[in-house]
Write a protein that holds these residues in place. Sequence first.
Motif, short mmCIF file in Angstrom:
data_model
loop_
_atom_site.label_atom_id
_atom_site.label_comp_id
_atom_site.label_asym_id
_atom_site.label_seq_id
_atom_site.Cartn_x
_atom_site.Cartn_y
_atom_site.Cartn_z
N LEU A 10 47.47 33.68 39.73
CA LEU A 10 46.48 34.47 39.03
C LEU A 10 45.41 33.57 39.05
CD1 LEU A 10 48.10 36.94 35.78
CD2 LEU A 10 47.68 37.36 38.71
N LYS A 11 45.96 32.20 39.10
CA LYS A 11 45.09 31.24 39.02
C LYS A 11 43.43 31.41 39.26
CE LYS A 11 43.63 26.25 39.20
NZ LYS A 11 43.67 25.04 39.48
N PRO A 12 43.76 31.49 40.65
CA PRO A 12 42.93 31.77 41.80
C PRO A 12 42.00 33.25 41.07
CG PRO A 12 44.17 31.71 43.24
CD PRO A 12 45.23 31.88 41.96
N LEU A 13 41.81 34.01 40.65
CA LEU A 13 41.26 35.26 40.02
C LEU A 13 40.51 34.73 39.21
CD1 LEU A 13 40.77 38.31 40.22
CD2 LEU A 13 42.62 38.49 38.40
N LEU A 14 40.90 33.88 38.08
CA LEU A 14 41.15 33.89 36.83
C LEU A 14 39.77 32.64 36.46
CD1 LEU A 14 43.57 33.75 34.30
CD2 LEU A 14 42.11 35.67 34.98
N ARG A 48 51.12 44.84 27.68
CA ARG A 48 51.10 45.66 28.97
C ARG A 48 50.88 45.44 30.50
NH1 ARG A 48 48.76 51.06 27.90
NH2 ARG A 48 46.82 50.16 27.37
N ASP A 49 50.09 44.75 30.15
CA ASP A 49 49.48 44.32 31.58
C ASP A 49 48.83 43.02 31.51
OD1 ASP A 49 48.17 43.39 34.03
OD2 ASP A 49 47.19 45.94 33.87
N VAL A 50 49.71 41.97 31.80
CA VAL A 50 50.03 39.84 31.23
C VAL A 50 48.30 39.77 33.02
CG1 VAL A 50 50.65 38.07 32.24
CG2 VAL A 50 52.03 40.14 31.59
N LYS A 51 47.45 40.71 33.59
CA LYS A 51 46.61 40.13 34.07
C LYS A 51 45.29 40.78 33.53
CE LYS A 51 45.62 42.29 38.75
NZ LYS A 51 46.04 42.55 39.94
N SER A 52 45.49 41.90 33.25
CA SER A 52 44.24 41.99 32.31
C SER A 52 44.14 41.34 30.55
CB SER A 52 44.80 43.64 32.46
OG SER A 52 44.86 44.40 33.20
N TYR A 53 45.67 41.13 31.01
CA TYR A 53 45.34 40.60 29.48
C TYR A 53 44.57 39.36 29.43
CZ TYR A 53 46.79 37.58 25.09
OH TYR A 53 47.16 36.71 23.89
N LEU A 54 44.96 37.69 30.89
CA LEU A 54 44.61 36.81 30.62
C LEU A 54 43.00 37.37 30.73
CD1 LEU A 54 47.66 35.08 32.02
CD2 LEU A 54 46.76 34.90 30.56
N CYS A 55 42.56 38.04 31.83
CA CYS A 55 41.43 38.97 31.80
C CYS A 55 40.39 38.46 30.90
CB CYS A 55 41.14 39.46 32.82
SG CYS A 55 41.67 38.87 34.78
N GLU A 139 39.43 47.47 28.91
CA GLU A 139 41.00 47.23 28.39
C GLU A 139 40.31 46.14 28.22
OE1 GLU A 139 44.29 47.66 28.91
OE2 GLU A 139 44.13 50.00 29.15
N ILE A 140 39.09 45.12 29.28
CA ILE A 140 39.23 44.04 29.65
C ILE A 140 38.76 43.57 28.16
CG2 ILE A 140 38.38 41.68 30.35
CD1 ILE A 140 40.14 43.54 33.08
N VAL A 141 36.70 43.65 28.09
CA VAL A 141 35.82 43.78 27.94
C VAL A 141 35.57 44.49 26.15
CG1 VAL A 141 34.78 43.08 30.13
CG2 VAL A 141 34.40 45.92 28.93
#
Length: 291
Positions: A10-14, A48-55, A139-141
């Motif tokens: 996930l580092k590249p995306l974040l 529920r969604d780690v990627k969304s949470y970190l975003c 969900e992210i914002v």
Amino acid sequence: MQSEKLYSDLKPLLLSLAYHTLGSVTDAEDIVQEVFLTWEEKPPQQVRDVKSYLCRSVHNRCVDFIRSSSRKREAYVGTWLPEPVNTDKFQKNDPLAEMVWKESLSTAGLLLLQQLSATERIVFLLHEVFRYRFDEIAEIVDKSTANCRQIFHRAKKGIGPLPDRNPEIIEKKAAFAERFAEALTTGNIGLLIELLSSDTVLYTDGGGKVKAALRPIKGSEKIIRYFIGIKDEIPAGTRYETSEINGMPGIRLVVGEMIFAVITFHYLRDQLSDLFVVMNPDKLSHFNRMK
């Protein structure tokens, strides 16, 4: 998902999300590092969604950073330009990073993005660049899906389309960059006149650390006079290298192994409509580390 795998996946995306929001690789790296450290020290009980949470965590930290740094930006010496990114390196070194960064906004696009609020930037990036659905972005914002859709359309209107990365167009723009480098190297005024439109604007960012024009220089004649005036100040042995910078062909000015300036362009049909020159050494430190 184990911490090391989570970080590598996930580092590249974040990092790309934070960089495009802030215009600074250094600050983006700090934010992403803080997000992962917080996750490791005290992971939430239910996600529920780690990627969304970190975003979302990155988004929140970017919002806080922009608020806290607004006065610092206002006090910046001269023209502020985004920190350039050598996207050539992502192509060569990291297929995953290449996939995430392939739609990197040009310097001109990043400057337009800076005119939006932090949330508008994130919504635009997640949908336009990273192809997130509006319900995922909501969900992210922490906004409604309908609100995110409205925010995106407003942002899209201000930013316009992403650069066309058709290989033929990229090749043509690379030729423009090479001809511009040739004109600077040889002092070919005729070639500069041919490449620059009468409305071209030159933006130089020295950040008060090195000598640079404090205000944008408008018009090809004034720009050419500026380059003639600084010709003797360019270090001996300087060479010009073409490279993909923020997804578009640009130029690096190099002495020995040190990059001391990076030039990117806004391409308009058969001429260069804007020139962006970053000389602030703080903004080139990441560029030099990747060289």
